[in-house]
Design a protein around this motif. Structure first.
Motif, PDB file in Angstrom:
ATOM      1  N   UNK A 201      41.347 -54.312  64.623  1.00 32.56           N
ATOM      2  CA  UNK A 201      39.938 -54.422  64.983  1.00 32.56           C
ATOM      3  C   UNK A 201      39.811 -55.128  66.331  1.00 32.56           C
ATOM      4  N   UNK A 202      38.994 -54.553  67.192  1.00 29.34           N
ATOM      5  CA  UNK A 202      38.637 -55.240  68.434  1.00 29.34           C
ATOM      6  C   UNK A 202      37.119 -55.293  68.501  1.00 29.34           C
ATOM      7  N   UNK A 203      36.600 -56.438  68.908  1.00 27.39           N
ATOM      8  CA  UNK A 203      35.167 -56.699  68.885  1.00 27.39           C
ATOM      9  C   UNK A 203      34.778 -57.466  70.138  1.00 27.39           C
ATOM     10  N   UNK A 204      33.631 -57.133  70.705  1.00 26.84           N
ATOM     11  CA  UNK A 204      33.049 -57.897  71.806  1.00 26.84           C
ATOM     12  C   UNK A 204      31.553 -58.075  71.548  1.00 26.84           C
ATOM     13  N   UNK A 205      31.020 -59.193  72.017  1.00 26.76           N
ATOM     14  CA  UNK A 205      29.576 -59.427  71.944  1.00 26.76           C
ATOM     15  C   UNK A 205      29.094 -59.932  73.291  1.00 26.76           C
ATOM     16  N   UNK A 206      27.917 -59.478  73.687  1.00 29.07           N
ATOM     17  CA  UNK A 206      27.274 -59.897  74.924  1.00 29.07           C
ATOM     18  C   UNK A 206      26.574 -61.229  74.672  1.00 29.07           C
ATOM     19  N   UNK A 207      27.091 -62.293  75.281  1.00 25.18           N
ATOM     20  CA  UNK A 207      26.530 -63.621  75.076  1.00 25.18           C
ATOM     21  C   UNK A 207      25.053 -63.655  75.483  1.00 25.18           C
ATOM     22  N   UNK A 208      24.672 -62.900  76.491  1.00 21.74           N
ATOM     23  CA  UNK A 208      23.277 -62.889  76.928  1.00 21.74           C
ATOM     24  C   UNK A 208      22.335 -62.250  75.912  1.00 21.74           C
ATOM     25  N   UNK A 209      22.881 -61.635  74.869  1.00 23.58           N
ATOM     26  CA  UNK A 209      22.040 -61.029  73.838  1.00 23.58           C
ATOM     27  C   UNK A 209      21.789 -61.976  72.661  1.00 23.58           C
ATOM     28  N   UNK A 210      22.179 -63.239  72.812  1.00 19.97           N
ATOM     29  CA  UNK A 210      21.996 -64.211  71.735  1.00 19.97           C
ATOM     30  C   UNK A 210      20.514 -64.345  71.401  1.00 19.97           C
TER      31      UNK A 210
ATOM     32  N   UNK B 147      40.080 -60.094  68.554  1.00 17.75           N
ATOM     33  CA  UNK B 147      41.104 -59.069  68.352  1.00 17.75           C
ATOM     34  C   UNK B 147      41.894 -59.450  67.109  1.00 17.75           C
ATOM     35  N   UNK B 148      41.925 -58.561  66.127  1.00 19.46           N
ATOM     36  CA  UNK B 148      42.626 -58.883  64.886  1.00 19.46           C
ATOM     37  C   UNK B 148      44.132 -58.925  65.105  1.00 19.46           C
ATOM     38  N   UNK B 149      44.776 -59.765  64.309  1.00 23.27           N
ATOM     39  CA  UNK B 149      46.235 -59.833  64.312  1.00 23.27           C
ATOM     40  C   UNK B 149      46.797 -59.444  62.948  1.00 23.27           C
ATOM     41  N   UNK B 150      45.997 -59.595  61.887  1.00 26.29           N
ATOM     42  CA  UNK B 150      46.446 -59.167  60.553  1.00 26.29           C
ATOM     43  C   UNK B 150      45.264 -59.039  59.606  1.00 26.29           C
ATOM     44  N   UNK B 151      45.444 -58.201  58.618  1.00 24.54           N
ATOM     45  CA  UNK B 151      44.490 -58.028  57.524  1.00 24.54           C
ATOM     46  C   UNK B 151      45.328 -58.009  56.259  1.00 24.54           C
ATOM     47  N   UNK B 152      45.198 -59.062  55.461  1.00 23.90           N
ATOM     48  CA  UNK B 152      46.061 -59.246  54.293  1.00 23.90           C
ATOM     49  C   UNK B 152      45.225 -59.209  53.023  1.00 23.90           C
TER      50      UNK B 152
ATOM     51  N   UNK C  42      41.188 -61.728  57.058  1.00 20.22           N
ATOM     52  CA  UNK C  42      41.266 -61.154  58.394  1.00 20.22           C
ATOM     53  C   UNK C  42      41.576 -62.279  59.368  1.00 20.22           C
ATOM     54  N   UNK C  43      42.706 -62.159  60.053  1.00 17.26           N
ATOM     55  CA  UNK C  43      43.085 -63.141  61.063  1.00 17.26           C
ATOM     56  C   UNK C  43      43.029 -62.472  62.422  1.00 17.26           C
ATOM     57  N   UNK C  44      42.680 -63.274  63.410  1.00 19.63           N
ATOM     58  CA  UNK C  44      42.649 -62.733  64.754  1.00 19.63           C
ATOM     59  C   UNK C  44      42.388 -63.809  65.782  1.00 19.63           C
ATOM     60  N   UNK C  45      42.398 -63.382  67.030  1.00 22.20           N
ATOM     61  CA  UNK C  45      42.174 -64.280  68.149  1.00 22.20           C
ATOM     62  C   UNK C  45      40.730 -64.139  68.620  1.00 22.20           C
ATOM     63  N   UNK C  46      39.996 -65.248  68.561  1.00 21.20           N
ATOM     64  CA  UNK C  46      38.612 -65.302  69.005  1.00 21.20           C
ATOM     65  C   UNK C  46      38.578 -66.016  70.348  1.00 21.20           C
ATOM     66  N   UNK C  47      37.953 -65.377  71.332  1.00 26.13           N
ATOM     67  CA  UNK C  47      37.811 -65.981  72.651  1.00 26.13           C
ATOM     68  C   UNK C  47      36.338 -66.238  72.924  1.00 26.13           C
ATOM     69  N   UNK C  48      36.016 -67.512  73.148  1.00 28.57           N
ATOM     70  CA  UNK C  48      34.686 -67.939  73.547  1.00 28.57           C
ATOM     71  C   UNK C  48      34.882 -68.785  74.799  1.00 28.57           C
TER      72      UNK C  48
ATOM     73  N   UNK D 210      43.063 -68.847  67.114  1.00 20.86           N
ATOM     74  CA  UNK D 210      43.218 -68.000  65.932  1.00 20.86           C
ATOM     75  C   UNK D 210      42.199 -68.436  64.888  1.00 20.86           C
ATOM     76  N   UNK D 211      41.484 -67.456  64.340  1.00 25.04           N
ATOM     77  CA  UNK D 211      40.517 -67.732  63.287  1.00 25.04           C
ATOM     78  C   UNK D 211      40.849 -66.873  62.068  1.00 25.04           C
ATOM     79  N   UNK D 212      40.341 -67.321  60.941  1.00 28.46           N
ATOM     80  CA  UNK D 212      40.571 -66.620  59.677  1.00 28.46           C
ATOM     81  C   UNK D 212      39.228 -66.392  59.004  1.00 28.46           C
ATOM     82  N   UNK D 213      38.986 -65.149  58.622  1.00 24.08           N
ATOM     83  CA  UNK D 213      37.746 -64.784  57.949  1.00 24.08           C
ATOM     84  C   UNK D 213      38.064 -64.155  56.601  1.00 24.08           C
ATOM     85  N   UNK D 214      37.242 -64.451  55.613  1.00 29.48           N
ATOM     86  CA  UNK D 214      37.335 -63.771  54.324  1.00 29.48           C
ATOM     87  C   UNK D 214      36.577 -62.464  54.487  1.00 29.48           C
ATOM     88  N   UNK D 215      37.196 -61.351  54.131  1.00 31.01           N
ATOM     89  CA  UNK D 215      36.565 -60.045  54.342  1.00 31.01           C
ATOM     90  C   UNK D 215      36.549 -59.228  53.062  1.00 31.01           C
ATOM     91  N   UNK D 216      35.512 -58.448  52.915  1.00 30.64           N
ATOM     92  CA  UNK D 216      35.388 -57.522  51.792  1.00 30.64           C
ATOM     93  C   UNK D 216      35.153 -56.119  52.326  1.00 30.64           C
TER      94      UNK D 216
END
Length: 174
Positions: free
Chosen positions: A48-57, A85-90, A98-104, A110-116
């Motif tokens: 998974x790759x994701x981007x968000x426009x900070x100006x759209x907050x 950008x995800x690094x693993x989905x276990x 869901x683990x991945x690298x979050x850039x702000x 590296x962050x970890x999210x519980x996903x369903x």
């Protein structure tokens, strides 16, 4: 290998943060994009790759949104996009981790999210859609969003913990 693009009209990218430690303020990013690729039906090999426009907050307060876009927080002028950008989905119980690298700003952690995985459906126009929900908590100060203020009584104005909630729908492209 199947490729999916996010269906922004049927997706929410939300965050929640305690204000004065007595109430929770909810915000969202209105402009975002994501791609998911997977070859397995259960998405266990998903990338998974994701981007968000900070100006759209959007926190329903122009003044607060302006402050969040400033150098006190996101510094949208210099860092207009946040990325994941995800690094693993276990597999974990009934769901996934869901683990991945979050850039702000200019900080990547590296962050970890519980996903369903909520399932797949073909819409009335023949498009295959899949739905997911994910949630987790990050520490905003670890990403350089370090503005702080203290109340007269010594309380914190904005908590360090930020809860992330993603409710997303993807449309298969191929």
């Amino acid at each position: 290998m199947a490729t999916y693009k996010i269906d922004a009209a049927h997706s929410d990218i939300l965050f929640k943060v305690k204000h004065l430690m007595i109430t929770t303020v909810t915000g969202q990013f209105k402009n975002f994009d994501a791609t998911l690729t997977a070859s397995s039906e259960d998405f266990s090999d998903a990338q998974i790759s994701f981007t968000a426009d900070v100006n759209s907050i959007d926190t329903r307060s122009e003044q607060r949104d302006g402050h969040l876009k400033s150098n006190d927080f996101f510094n949208a002028e210099q860092f207009p996009e946040l990325k994941f950008t995800s690094t693993s989905l276990t597999k974990s119980g009934d769901g996934y981790i869901l683990k991945g690298d979050l850039t702000i700003r200019d900080v990547t952690k590296t962050v970890e999210l519980k996903a369903d995985y909520n399932g797949a459906m073909v819409d009335p126009w023949g498009q295959k859609k899949v739905g997911f929900e994910a949630e987790g908590t990050i520490k905003r100060k670890e990403f350089g969003l370090s503005w702080d203020a203290v109340t007269e009584a010594g309380g914190v104005v904005v908590s360090d913990d930020v809860k992330l909630q993603l409710n997303v729908q993807f449309v298969q492209q191929n």
